[in-house]
Enzyme design. Structure first.
Site, PDB file in Angstrom:
ATOM      1  N   THR A  93      45.178  42.125  43.914  1.00 46.46           N
ATOM      2  CA  THR A  93      44.511  41.897  42.841  1.00 46.46           C
ATOM      3  C   THR A  93      43.893  40.302  43.406  1.00 46.46           C
ATOM      4  O   THR A  93      44.799  39.303  43.408  1.00 46.46           O
ATOM      5  CB  THR A  93      45.080  41.767  41.584  1.00 46.46           C
ATOM      6  OG1 THR A  93      45.543  42.898  41.089  1.00 46.46           O
ATOM      7  CG2 THR A  93      44.202  41.073  40.359  1.00 46.46           C
ATOM      8  N   LYS A 168      40.149  45.384  37.071  1.00 47.58           N
ATOM      9  CA  LYS A 168      41.495  44.892  36.895  1.00 47.58           C
ATOM     10  C   LYS A 168      41.415  43.529  36.108  1.00 47.58           C
ATOM     11  O   LYS A 168      42.253  43.431  35.443  1.00 47.58           O
ATOM     12  CB  LYS A 168      42.268  44.636  38.345  1.00 47.58           C
ATOM     13  CG  LYS A 168      43.534  43.865  38.273  1.00 47.58           C
ATOM     14  CD  LYS A 168      44.533  44.800  37.686  1.00 47.58           C
ATOM     15  CE  LYS A 168      45.803  44.179  37.675  1.00 47.58           C
ATOM     16  NZ  LYS A 168      46.692  43.991  38.840  1.00 47.58           N
ATOM     17  N   LYS A 243      47.779  34.350  36.820  1.00 51.64           N
ATOM     18  CA  LYS A 243      46.966  34.387  37.985  1.00 51.64           C
ATOM     19  C   LYS A 243      45.704  35.335  37.726  1.00 51.64           C
ATOM     20  O   LYS A 243      44.773  34.970  37.967  1.00 51.64           O
ATOM     21  CB  LYS A 243      47.805  34.990  39.279  1.00 51.64           C
ATOM     22  CG  LYS A 243      46.724  35.575  40.438  1.00 51.64           C
ATOM     23  CD  LYS A 243      47.590  36.327  41.273  1.00 51.64           C
ATOM     24  CE  LYS A 243      46.694  37.087  42.135  1.00 51.64           C
ATOM     25  NZ  LYS A 243      47.335  38.066  42.981  1.00 51.64           N
TER      26      LYS A 243
END
Length: 289
Positions: A93, A168, A243
């Site tokens: 990611t 995502k 994050k």
């Protein structure tokens, strides 16, 4: 198929093991000796350098911590080291710009590549029930699908290069918002005199239904089993959620999108992580209420 797997952390280790179970020849690399030892126990051939792992590979799968590492690994150790015509699948990611930059570098060098970040967490990685959100050409997606399927409950093409990363960041921003709301509702029910388990039974069958409540209940001893029942150990670390939220905020700024609840969620998780809770499951936000 001969598959190189680079990055054997909490997610990658289980993913590589599932590729072995599916009958693939998996050549693994990680900086951690412990991770390499576990991979060997799971049937992987292990290597001390990335170029050794990718030599002769039909496909290279990476699961790495951030965009900087992804770029460094591909440009220095994968592109030009893997055989011509190999397929690259990055399951990390990372930020959209880096994902597209690395993919273009691979394509320019004659490789097919997709970005394929995942949803599902450690249990799904171990169980082979991840959801893959894939960005890339239709031809590259068709090549990637049989590699991803042994690790997946769903493999979905989101669009062209970078679309997997967009999916995502949007998904995990929504998940963070849902989790904070779920925690607030459970805490309010308790403080207002309603048994939290009773609230769960009602809301999980009403319009409050969501994954964070029904399948990953963040209150200990209430609803579905989750890391909350184990002191918020394991699961999806709050630092990783932060994050992902930062990636979403960067994506929103680039796209000119308004995400006020996403911004608020990012601030909540930032404060939580800065208070020393980065290793706790992201449902541990409940403990602040």
């Amino acid at each position: 198929m001969k598959i190189a797997f680079i990055g054997l952390g909490n997610m990658g280790g289980g993913m590589a093991a599932n590729l072995v179970r599916a009958g693939h020849e998996v050549h693994a690399f990680d900086l951690s000796p412990e991770a390499l030892s576990k991979a060997a126990e799971n049937g992987c051939a292990t290597h001390s350098a990335v170029p050794d792992a990718v030599a002769g590979a039909d496909a290279v799968v990476t699961m790495l911590p951030n965009g900087g590492i992804v770029k460094a690994v591909y440009t220095a150790d994968v592109i030009g080291k893997a055989p011509a015509g190999a397929l690259f699948i990055d399951c990390s990611t990372i930020d959209l710009a880096t994902a597209r930059e690395v993919t273009q570098a691979a394509i320019d060098a004659g490789y097919d590549m997709v970005d394929a970040p995942v949803s599902g967490g450690i249990a799904a990685a171990n169980g082979g029930t991840l959801t893959f959100m894939v960005g890339g050409s239709e031809a590259a997606f068709d090549k990637a699908r049989p590699v991803l399927e042994p690790m997946a409950k769903a493999v979905i093409r989101a669009g062209d290069s970078g679309a997997g990363q967009v999916a995502k960041m949007c998904n995990n921003m929504l998940l963070a918002i849902h989790m904070i709301g779920t925690c607030e509702a459970l805490a309010l029910a308790d403080k207002a005199g309603l048994d939290p388990q009773t609230f769960y039974e009602i809301s999980s069958k009403s319009t409050g239904y969501c994954w964070s409540l029904n399948d990953y209940t963040p209150a200990p001893g209430v609803g579905a089993a989750s890391p909350a029942d184990n002191g918020y150990a394991g699961g999806f670390a709050s630092a990783l959620m932060l994050k992902d939220l930062r990636l979403a905020m960067g994506g929103a700024e680039t796209a000119g999108a308004s995400v006020p609840l996403g911004e608020h969620a990012a601030k909540i998780y930032e404060a939580f992580v800065e208070a020393g809770n980065g290793g706790k499951d992201f449902g541990a936000i409940f403990t602040t209420l």
